[in-house]
Design an enzyme around this catalytic site. Structure first.
Site, PDB file in Angstrom:
ATOM      1  N   LYS A 231      -2.653   3.661   0.261  1.00  0.00           N
ATOM      2  CA  LYS A 231      -2.608   3.771  -1.396  1.00  0.00           C
ATOM      3  C   LYS A 231      -4.451   4.301  -1.728  1.00  0.00           C
ATOM      4  O   LYS A 231      -4.927   3.687  -1.142  1.00  0.00           O
ATOM      5  CB  LYS A 231      -2.725   2.285  -1.955  1.00  0.00           C
ATOM      6  N   ASP A 242      -1.346  -8.491  -6.178  1.00  0.00           N
ATOM      7  CA  ASP A 242       0.223  -8.046  -5.919  1.00  0.00           C
ATOM      8  C   ASP A 242       1.434  -9.675  -5.552  1.00  0.00           C
ATOM      9  O   ASP A 242       1.906  -9.764  -4.952  1.00  0.00           O
ATOM     10  CB  ASP A 242      -0.245  -7.028  -4.265  1.00  0.00           C
ATOM     11  N   ASP A 301       4.566   1.510   1.724  1.00  0.00           N
ATOM     12  CA  ASP A 301       3.948   0.720   1.066  1.00  0.00           C
ATOM     13  C   ASP A 301       5.318  -0.287  -0.335  1.00  0.00           C
ATOM     14  O   ASP A 301       4.605  -0.403  -1.443  1.00  0.00           O
ATOM     15  CB  ASP A 301       3.438   2.170   0.176  1.00  0.00           C
ATOM     16  N   GLU A 303       6.182  -2.382   0.325  1.00  0.00           N
ATOM     17  CA  GLU A 303       6.775  -3.940   1.371  1.00  0.00           C
ATOM     18  C   GLU A 303       7.021  -5.049   0.694  1.00  0.00           C
ATOM     19  O   GLU A 303       8.031  -6.339   0.838  1.00  0.00           O
ATOM     20  CB  GLU A 303       4.803  -4.548   2.287  1.00  0.00           C
ATOM     21  N   ARG A 305       9.572  -5.612  -1.378  1.00  0.00           N
ATOM     22  CA  ARG A 305      11.378  -6.529  -1.656  1.00  0.00           C
ATOM     23  C   ARG A 305      10.682  -6.328   0.588  1.00  0.00           C
ATOM     24  O   ARG A 305      12.307  -7.456   0.376  1.00  0.00           O
ATOM     25  CB  ARG A 305      11.938  -4.831  -1.278  1.00  0.00           C
TER      26      ARG A 305
END
Length: 450
Positions: A231, A242, A301, A303, A305
């Site tokens: 990122k 997150d 990125d 990740e 799911r």
């Protein structure tokens, strides 16, 4: 993990014990505009009681939260609150929610029955606890620590009601953890052990061996660098949040316990860091799940799911009758609906009526996005069943992510996916201060109590 939370003390102005040790500023909400010599555009003006009149237009959207933001801008933390316009119990809750800044305690005296104020204070203070945890540092809120902290809060609420809550913590190194393909892949680069935390909540009206009526599956990435799909600085600085989905789901169960939960609920907290190291997940890797689905990693990125898939499969193995998963999953959801509401996706064209009723009854703002079979084409892979991230011209990110998750849910089980675009406000809004919002907690708690 210690989280010092700013709390709300509410007293009825009809009782003499209100604020015995507090000096309160008189604040009145008034319909209309300021009088001369103040500009008619002024949001407030001094009043004859040595306090302030705050001017509102009840035709404005969420006017009571806008008024609260005005009061917050005046740095008034102890005040006697009156309103020329009636606020419902729910309006009062959202008014107080808008005052929250994560820094200050509030003492408020207002003209409501004390039992109403006690319930509102309990609700807003419970939500505030989980807003604070969502904002906690990643060095404090590691995967294992955040699961234990959240369980302690759920357990405390369960014990107070005579209900049962238990935790099964499965982490890297445990034999049972090997089947969690997503958590293994995502957490491999981290020094902190990735974990699956399974919290079983059984209200006293249910038997402990009764079927799991609702499975709540949450993404809990305690820090997300993006992995090798790194990122930019701008997007990484808030990635301690997150983990917000697992925090809010536990908040919903905790609040539901206090309000009178009636369902056997099982929480699946899929927690890990997403870091960069020489042993980390790489673009091009293939991850294979126990249901036979193989996933080609085309974006490290994406990740969230991957770990949610583990929780969804476990919920299916546990034969949950209804599955709801929630995650801060895609930037596409924020682009679609903004940060003031969350996105909901489901295999059905219409959302579950009881869930809709709970969201609307509590003022939770959401929007249903489409999920269709054709969305799967954006996950095509030459080397595996699917890729983990959408590709191709016009790929609708939130719908494609939900299409990925759908593969891990039993086709006969009712399932709802929430893309938590409303989890966090980097710069605040006209209705809430900057930081975690607490969105979904009240709505989901109400749903669990129905």
């Amino acid at each position: 993990m210690e989280c010092e939370v700013n709390m709300f003390k509410l007293f009825s102005s009809n009782t003499k014990n209100a604020s015995a040790n507090e000096e309160l500023v008189a604040v009145t909400l008034k319909e209309g505009t300021a009088k001369a010599p103040f500009s008619k555009d002024s949001a407030f003006a001094p009043n004859a009681n040595g306090g302030y009149d705050v001017f509102v237009n009840t035709n404005d959207f969420k006017w009571y939260q806008v008024a609260a933001k005005t009061i917050a801008s005046l740095k008034l933390y102890n005040f006697e609150f009156k309103s020329d316009v009636a606020l419902s119990e729910l309006d009062l809750y959202w008014f107080l929610t808008a005052l929250y800044d994560g820094k200050h305690d509030y003492t408020v005296s207002c003209d409501y029955a004390q039992n109403v104020l006690d319930k509102v204070a309990m609700t807003v203070n419970t939500v505030s606890v989980f807003r604070k945890i969502a904002d906690s540092d990643s060095k404090i809120s590691t995967p294992e620590k955040v699961i234990n902290v959240l369980f302690d809060l759920v357990k405390e609420a369960a014990d107070a009601q005579g209900d049962s809550a238990s935790l099964k913590l499965i982490k890297r190194g445990d034999l049972e953890f090997e089947k969690y393909a997503g958590l293994n892949a995502v957490g491999f680069a981290s020094d902190e052990d990735p974990c699956m935390g399974i919290i079983d909540y059984v209200p006293k009206c249910c038997q402990k061996d009764s079927p799991v009526q609702v499975a709540l599956v949450g993404k809990g990435i305690t820090f997300d660098t993006g992995g090798y799909s790194l990122k930019p600085d701008k997007y990484m600085e808030t990635m301690r949040t997150d983990k917000t989905a697992v925090v809010y789901l536990c908040g919903a169960v905790t609040l539901a316990a206090k309000l009178g939960i009636k369902k056997h609920v099982r929480l699946y907290l899929c927690c890990s860091e997403n870091m960069v190291s020489g042993r980390g997940m790489l673009p091009g890797d293939i991850v294979t799940y126990p249901n036979g689905i193989s996933v080609e990693i085309n974006n490290t990125d994406a990740e969230g799911r991957l770990v949610l898939a583990d929780g969804l499969l476990q919920a299916g193995e546990d034969k949950a009758q209804y599955v709801l998963d929630m995650a801060t999953l895609t930037g596409a959801a924020k682009i679609a609906v903004g940060r003031d509401m969350f996105s909901v996706l489901t295999k059905e064209k219409e959302l579950d009526k009881s869930l809709v009723s709970a969201f609307e009854k509590t003022g939770e703002m959401y929007w249903q996005l489409p999920l269709a079979q054709y969305h799967r084409r954006f996950l095509s892979s030459r080397r595996a069943t699917v890729t983990n991230s959408g590709h191709g011209e016009g790929a609708p990110g939130s719908s494609v992510a939900a299409s990925f998750l759908e593969q891990f849910v039993d086709k006969n089980t009712p399932w709802v996916h929430i893309d938590l675009s409303s989890a966090y406000l980097p710069d605040g809004s006209p209705f809430l201060a900057a930081g975690p919002t607490g969105s979904t907690i009240l709505g989901l708690a109400t749903w669990l109590c129905e």
